[in-house]
Enzyme design. Structure first.
Site, short mmCIF file in Angstrom:
data_model
loop_
_atom_site.label_atom_id
_atom_site.label_comp_id
_atom_site.label_asym_id
_atom_site.label_seq_id
_atom_site.Cartn_x
_atom_site.Cartn_y
_atom_site.Cartn_z
N ALA A 117 0.75 -1.34 0.02
CA ALA A 117 -0.15 0.02 0.10
C ALA A 117 1.07 1.50 -0.01
CB ALA A 117 -0.83 -0.10 1.30
N ALA A 119 1.60 4.38 -1.78
CA ALA A 119 1.65 5.90 -2.32
C ALA A 119 1.25 6.74 -1.02
CB ALA A 119 0.16 6.24 -3.19
N PRO A 120 1.93 7.68 -0.76
CA PRO A 120 2.56 8.62 -1.94
C PRO A 120 4.20 8.02 -1.93
CG PRO A 120 2.51 9.99 0.07
CD PRO A 120 1.82 8.70 0.30
N GLY A 121 4.43 7.05 -1.17
CA GLY A 121 5.90 6.55 -1.47
C GLY A 121 6.96 6.82 -0.39
N LYS A 123 7.56 5.68 2.24
CA LYS A 123 8.14 4.43 3.10
C LYS A 123 8.90 3.53 1.89
CE LYS A 123 5.08 4.11 6.90
NZ LYS A 123 4.09 5.36 6.35
N GLU A 141 -0.31 0.24 -5.70
CA GLU A 141 -1.26 1.50 -5.04
C GLU A 141 -2.64 1.51 -6.03
OE1 GLU A 141 -1.74 3.75 -2.56
OE2 GLU A 141 -3.63 4.22 -3.62
N ASP A 168 -5.17 -3.57 -7.02
CA ASP A 168 -5.83 -3.68 -5.53
C ASP A 168 -4.92 -4.69 -4.93
OD1 ASP A 168 -7.22 -4.60 -3.34
OD2 ASP A 168 -8.88 -3.99 -4.23
N ASP A 186 1.82 -1.22 5.06
CA ASP A 186 1.33 0.07 5.77
C ASP A 186 -0.20 0.32 5.23
OD1 ASP A 186 1.86 2.33 7.27
OD2 ASP A 186 2.18 3.52 5.36
N CYS A 240 -1.67 4.14 11.16
CA CYS A 240 -1.49 5.11 11.88
C CYS A 240 -2.96 5.33 12.72
CB CYS A 240 -1.28 6.30 11.18
SG CYS A 240 -2.10 6.79 9.81
N1 SAM Z 1 3.13 3.79 2.69
C1 SAM Z 1 2.68 5.01 2.21
C2 SAM Z 1 3.76 5.91 2.37
O1 SAM Z 1 4.62 5.81 3.58
O2 SAM Z 1 3.84 7.01 1.89
C3 SAM Z 1 1.19 5.50 2.86
C4 SAM Z 1 0.08 4.49 2.48
S1 SAM Z 1 -1.43 4.90 3.09
C5 SAM Z 1 -1.26 4.73 4.80
C6 SAM Z 1 -2.51 3.60 2.54
C7 SAM Z 1 -2.44 3.51 1.04
O3 SAM Z 1 -3.17 2.46 0.69
C8 SAM Z 1 -3.24 4.56 0.40
O4 SAM Z 1 -2.46 5.25 -0.68
C9 SAM Z 1 -4.45 4.15 -0.24
O5 SAM Z 1 -4.83 4.58 -1.35
C10 SAM Z 1 -4.00 2.75 -0.37
N2 SAM Z 1 -5.09 1.55 -0.61
C11 SAM Z 1 -6.45 1.82 -0.32
N3 SAM Z 1 -6.91 0.59 -0.74
C12 SAM Z 1 -5.93 -0.38 -1.00
C13 SAM Z 1 -5.94 -1.67 -1.58
N4 SAM Z 1 -7.22 -2.36 -1.49
N5 SAM Z 1 -4.75 -2.22 -1.90
C14 SAM Z 1 -3.63 -1.56 -1.70
N6 SAM Z 1 -3.53 -0.39 -1.38
C15 SAM Z 1 -4.80 0.21 -0.87
#
Ligand code: SAM
Length: 275
Positions: A117, A119-121, A123, A141, A168, A186, A240
């Site tokens: 998961a 974006a925005p990247g 990590k 993402e 997904d 994450d 978080c």
């Molecule tokens: N790891 C990212 C960073 O450090 O920049 C932040 C991730 S954020 C907490 C969670 C992300 O999961 C969001 O960008 C969201 O769009 C994405 N997300 C939502 N549903 C998802 C799915 N079914 N599969 C994968 N990612 C998903």
């Protein structure tokens, strides 16, 4: 503005009693501005020289596991984002707490790593740095807009070992079984730890219903992540949020399904000395 009452009541039951007031105060605190050097483009010494040339005062953050982490006065943030180093990707502005998960996952050069998961990247960038741009780093993402932000960030920061997928995360385990040495999930969450009493928008999407819905998605993502893990690999799950539905519950679900095939490991947080 105050925090949602239902959230406060739940928080009081979740966190240790003696820490509740101190934790509540964190929601009033202004956001710190912290950033870290991008080891794929420069070094802490070079970045410090650059900041000195730009006359931006900085403070080093003591952070054993990750070199080159800094804090500046929030009033200098705009100037920081106007420096050549910002456009050249010499550093990345990121909360200290966001740096913890990839540092704990600790991928090594030449490994196969999945950021499920991404974006925005923020990590993903740390993972690529620790892998020294080698091996194979998949970043997933599904949100189109966020996916393109992820790609821009990876490009700007000089990441060359990442392969990005707009899909997904729930489908990845079936598509890539037993493939990765290390996986970071994450997870999308209700972002409770990011609430700010001075920012009405930060709490506007929160409800207990949303927490429960998010928990279902997190469970499925965690099962998918587990399916994609190589035998002997390491999977790290982070959110978080404070809610047990979003933290303990997905883990409990995974343990009930696959407990005999996995081992939980203790986490030693590298943050003792961080002020
Ligand atoms: N790891 C990212 C960073 O450090 O920049 C932040 C991730 S954020 C907490 C969670 C992300 O999961 C969001 O960008 C969201 O769009 C994405 N997300 C939502 N549903 C998802 C799915 N079914 N599969 C994968 N990612 C998903």
């Amino acid at each position: 503005m105050s925090l949602p009452e239902a959230f406060k009541e739940r928080l009081e039951r979740i966190v240790p009693h003696e820490r509740f007031d101190a934790i509540l105060k964190t929601f009033d605190a202004p956001k710190q501005v912290t950033f870290r050097v991008n080891p794929l483009k420069t070094t802490p010494a070079e970045l410090e020289a650059e900041l000195a040339r730009e006359a931006i005062p900085f403070e080093r953050v003591g952070w054993g596991a990750l070199e080159g982490v800094y804090r500046i006065d929030p009033s200098d943030k705009l100037r920081l984002t106007q420096t050549k180093g910002f456009y050249a990707g010499h550093f990345y502005i990121q909360n200290l707490s966001s740096m913890v998960a990839p540092v704990l996952l600790a991928p090594e050069p030449e490994e196969t790593v999945l950021d499920l998961a991404a974006a925005p990247g923020g990590k993903t960038l740390i993972l690529a740095g620790m892998m020294e741009n080698t091996g194979w780093l998949s970043a997933v993402e599904p949100s189109r807009e966020r996916f393109f932000r992820l790609c821009d960030n990876l490009k700007n920061q000089g990441v060359t070992n990442a392969h990005t997928y707009m899909t997904d995360g729930r489908s990845v385990g079936k598509k890539c079984p037993l493939m990765f040495d290390r996986i970071l999930l994450d997870a999308p969450c209700s972002s409770e730890a990011r609430f700010k009493t001075f920012d009405e928008k930060s709490t506007s999407f929160w409800s207990i219903h949303k927490v429960k819905e998010t928990s279902k998605l997190q469970r499925r993502l965690l099962l998918s992540a587990f399916d994609a893990l190589k035998p002997g690999g390491k999977l790290l799950y982070s959110t978080c949020s404070f809610s047990p539905e979003e933290n303990e519950s997905p883990l409990q679900h995974l343990l009930e399904r696959h407990g005999s095939h996995l081992k939980t490991l203790p986490l030693i947080l590298p943050i003792d000395n961080v002020q």
